[in-house]
Design a protein around this motif. Structure first.
Motif, PDB file in Angstrom:
ATOM      1  N   ALA A  10     135.664  90.038  54.351  1.00  0.00           N
ATOM      2  CA  ALA A  10     134.460  90.157  55.175  1.00  0.00           C
ATOM      3  C   ALA A  10     134.063  88.793  55.735  1.00  0.00           C
ATOM      4  O   ALA A  10     133.655  88.684  56.896  1.00  0.00           O
ATOM      5  CB  ALA A  10     133.320  90.746  54.348  1.00  0.00           C
ATOM      6  N   ALA A  13     136.393  88.055  58.545  1.00  0.00           N
ATOM      7  CA  ALA A  13     136.092  88.885  59.705  1.00  0.00           C
ATOM      8  C   ALA A  13     134.882  88.353  60.453  1.00  0.00           C
ATOM      9  O   ALA A  13     134.891  88.212  61.681  1.00  0.00           O
ATOM     10  CB  ALA A  13     135.847  90.332  59.248  1.00  0.00           C
ATOM     11  N   GLU A  14     133.861  88.010  59.709  1.00  0.00           N
ATOM     12  CA  GLU A  14     132.642  87.506  60.317  1.00  0.00           C
ATOM     13  C   GLU A  14     132.939  86.230  61.107  1.00  0.00           C
ATOM     14  O   GLU A  14     132.560  86.083  62.269  1.00  0.00           O
ATOM     15  CB  GLU A  14     131.614  87.222  59.228  1.00  0.00           C
ATOM     16  N   VAL A  18     135.201  89.663  64.207  1.00  0.00           N
ATOM     17  CA  VAL A  18     135.809  91.001  64.300  1.00  0.00           C
ATOM     18  C   VAL A  18     135.388  91.834  63.100  1.00  0.00           C
ATOM     19  O   VAL A  18     134.658  91.351  62.233  1.00  0.00           O
ATOM     20  CB  VAL A  18     137.348  90.914  64.326  1.00  0.00           C
ATOM     21  N   SER A  19     135.818  93.069  63.060  1.00  0.00           N
ATOM     22  CA  SER A  19     135.501  93.914  61.903  1.00  0.00           C
ATOM     23  C   SER A  19     136.493  93.641  60.777  1.00  0.00           C
ATOM     24  O   SER A  19     137.571  93.095  61.011  1.00  0.00           O
ATOM     25  CB  SER A  19     135.588  95.378  62.281  1.00  0.00           C
ATOM     26  N   VAL A  20     136.122  94.022  59.549  1.00  0.00           N
ATOM     27  CA  VAL A  20     137.035  93.831  58.433  1.00  0.00           C
ATOM     28  C   VAL A  20     138.324  94.597  58.661  1.00  0.00           C
ATOM     29  O   VAL A  20     139.405  94.150  58.259  1.00  0.00           O
ATOM     30  CB  VAL A  20     136.412  94.275  57.090  1.00  0.00           C
ATOM     31  N   ALA A  21     138.209  95.751  59.304  1.00  0.00           N
ATOM     32  CA  ALA A  21     139.409  96.540  59.561  1.00  0.00           C
ATOM     33  C   ALA A  21     140.409  95.732  60.362  1.00  0.00           C
ATOM     34  O   ALA A  21     141.587  95.639  60.011  1.00  0.00           O
ATOM     35  CB  ALA A  21     139.029  97.819  60.308  1.00  0.00           C
ATOM     36  N   THR A  22     139.913  95.136  61.427  1.00  0.00           N
ATOM     37  CA  THR A  22     140.805  94.339  62.270  1.00  0.00           C
ATOM     38  C   THR A  22     141.366  93.138  61.510  1.00  0.00           C
ATOM     39  O   THR A  22     142.549  92.815  61.619  1.00  0.00           O
ATOM     40  CB  THR A  22     140.045  93.840  63.502  1.00  0.00           C
ATOM     41  N   ALA A  23     140.506  92.509  60.732  1.00  0.00           N
ATOM     42  CA  ALA A  23     140.959  91.361  59.961  1.00  0.00           C
ATOM     43  C   ALA A  23     142.095  91.777  59.036  1.00  0.00           C
ATOM     44  O   ALA A  23     143.138  91.116  58.957  1.00  0.00           O
ATOM     45  CB  ALA A  23     139.802  90.778  59.160  1.00  0.00           C
ATOM     46  N   SER A  24     141.888  92.885  58.357  1.00  0.00           N
ATOM     47  CA  SER A  24     142.921  93.380  57.450  1.00  0.00           C
ATOM     48  C   SER A  24     144.215  93.626  58.199  1.00  0.00           C
ATOM     49  O   SER A  24     145.289  93.184  57.792  1.00  0.00           O
ATOM     50  CB  SER A  24     142.449  94.674  56.783  1.00  0.00           C
TER      51      SER A  24
END
Lengths: 341, 341
Positions: A10, A13-14, A18-24
């Motif tokens: 998180a 991502a922040e 981006v969102s955590v989904a995208t980061a993942s």
DNA sequence: CTTTTGCTTGCAATCGATTACCAAGGAGTC
DNA sequence: GACTCCTTGGTAATCGATTGCAAGCAAAAG
């Protein structure tokens, strides 16, 4: 306090916006991410010193990338070669090794397995501490693949890797027969123990093919002292006066320790080795020490470890539809000065 | 499919007719639960064969009950004693051991640590593969407690357990001096390596107290061959005709391998050991093998393992307010036939 | 110009156990 | 009898990463 904690996805991502989904997805590559965001996420990750939390990942993925290795505590010396090769093999697959020592008692053995199951290891490699005890422990593993190594407990659930006993005994008998041995005596094997009986039979079977007689001395223990006691008896029974010898012309010892005891006594009592009697050992206790005072069989521990990992990884990938496989590896005969050149 | 999966706490709760909260409390004892429900939950747990999922638990508790052990690959023989004692110590605290071998290169070393951090181990015990490389790896551990064992890299973050070098050298010098040695030569220590220089200095310091001179032979390697080469030189330099000997009357070897090489050459060339020259070793390479052909110092690996675990558990419990501690343990002198009785 | 296809991205559920918080009921006190 | 305190049980948030589903947007097709 905040700086002490590891950054989470998180946070990354922040920072990358981006969102955590995208980061993942950017970090795992599970699904494509645009080059721009890819780069931003990577940068954020690096600048924060992000490290994926394996615990959380394991929970979600139902896969820990961890293998349990359970070894008996005694005879540690030559098991370290096994530990190393297993460790290497697993590292090659980005898996971790959880090590546990077992005692030859059922409760402790079972606890080891239970604990590993609790950790949700992906697989288990075990050297059963006792032939009686481990069966139900192994069966308790249920859906978790198990590979036995070094020793076998009969189970239809698990693969196993071990020594090719027949090949081992025949190599040794052939070596001695080639050097003129006609009567072989086995020292340090227990005619009341199942595994030892099988070995004695195998030695006899090979001997028969070469016209060599094989018999077993009374069991005096598979340790140095046992070798000493056995050799003392031999000398008092077969050595007549000076240089006369009416006993067996070759001794096969259970292991190097027994052989050391035997050799010490024979030499002290003036029995020529390998002139009058040749001596060999079925098990090299200290691989790595280039000794060569005793002809011995070196067990292929590194290869066994590699093979165990191979079988386990394969079983993990395959799921539950598997047939128990058994791999036997030949030992290496290391000639020493206790048999003729 | 359903039967193959491990039952979860929710399954247990359902079966016992309570909420997961109550089931958790009944099993962990975090808060009291009425006797009636307590019993029901336990029964449900047992009948389902429930095993707590350590992965989920670790995620929630931010604690994995796992310790990483990082060891160099070479000289495996005597590290197995360390592995065992660490394993025992951890088991005593219901913790697991993740084992990893390191190479003496910075990248690999760092990867090991990173991987362990990713697994969120509660602590790390490490034997640094190289004195230069490991510092930043250790510092990368951040808030995770680290204990170094066997060797030290200067860091203010980590505790360490090692050999009491001063005590070791003085024990050996005293042993030789008590047996009449006046000139000691050190074989197999490298006068260009920091750690070895310190040892040579310590030997000299102790020697000075006892009126014994200590000098170092040219470095020929800390292995068997090195011992052989060193001894050959000694013999050609100091052995005059038959039985004359004008060289040092005691040799201190870096380890048992070096000593073996030295002994072989001296005996072959007719130099009496321990009559003319006494030989001793600073490091027992094969503890457990009761050899006694060489007087040697046995390093307290089991004790070092125990101590490392103790320090680590303590550091984990204490949090971040800690001062680096350093524990030094004395070796054990094992007299052999290479020095006088 | 509209519709369809394809690619990115985000929201929110999920893995399983623990626990902060809330609620209900019983005991004890004035 | 009304009040507080304590015990016990449940509800739902939480740990951190992954992923099914759907929305958004652009390019291609009609």
């Amino acid at each position: 306090m905040d700086t002490a904690d590891q950054p989470t996805l998180a946070d990354v991502a922040e920072r990358a916006g981006v969102s955590v989904a995208t980061a993942s997805r950017a970090l795992t590559g599970a699904r494509p991410v645009s080059d721009d965001l890819q780069r931003k996420v990577r940068e954020a990750s690096k600048s924060l010193g992000y490290r994926r939390n394996t615990v959380a990942s394991s929970l979600r993925l139902q896969r820990t990338e961890t293998v349990g290795l359970v070894l008996p505590r005694y005879t540690t010396t030559f098991l370290s070669a096994l530990i190393e090769s297993v460790s290497d093999g697993l590292e090659h697959h980005d898996m971790s090794l959880v090590l546990r020592y077992s005692e030859p008692d059922a409760v402790h053995d079972r606890e080891n397995i239970e604990s590993l199951i609790g950790r949700r290891v992906d697989g288990i490699i075990i050297c059963p501490p006792s032939l009686e005890v481990s069966r139900e422990s192994i069966e308790a593993a249920g859906a978790i693949p198990v590979v036995q190594v070094g020793r076998f407990v009969e189970t239809d659930r698990s693969d196993s890797v071990g020594l090719d006993e027949d090949r081992a005994t025949s190599m040794l008998v052939a070596h001695l027969a080639d050097r003129g041995a006609g009567r072989i005596l086995v020292v340090g094997l227990d005619a009341d123990a199942t595994a030892d009986v099988r070995r004695i039979r195998a030695l006899q079977a090979t001997g028969a093919l070469r016209g060599v007689s094989v018999s077993a001395a009374e069991f005096t223990g598979a340790v140095l002292d046992g070798g000493i006691r056995a050799a003392e008896r031999l000398v008092s029974e077969y050595a007549s006066g000076d240089d006369g010898w009416s006993g067996p012309d070759a001794l096969v010892c259970a292991n190097d320790d027994v052989a050391s005891g035997v050799l010490a006594v024979l030499r002290m009592r003036g029995v020529a080795v390998p002139g009058t009697v040749q001596v060999a050992s079925l098990l090299d206790l200290a691989p790595g020490r280039e000794d060569h005072s005793t002809t011995t069989l070196r067990h292929p521990w590194p290869e066994m470890g590699r093979e165990a990992v191979r079988l386990l990884i394969d079983a993990i990938g395959r799921g539950s539809d598997r047939v128990a496989r058994r791999v036997s590896l030949a030992p290496q005969l290391v000639p020493g000065s206790s048999t003729r050149p």
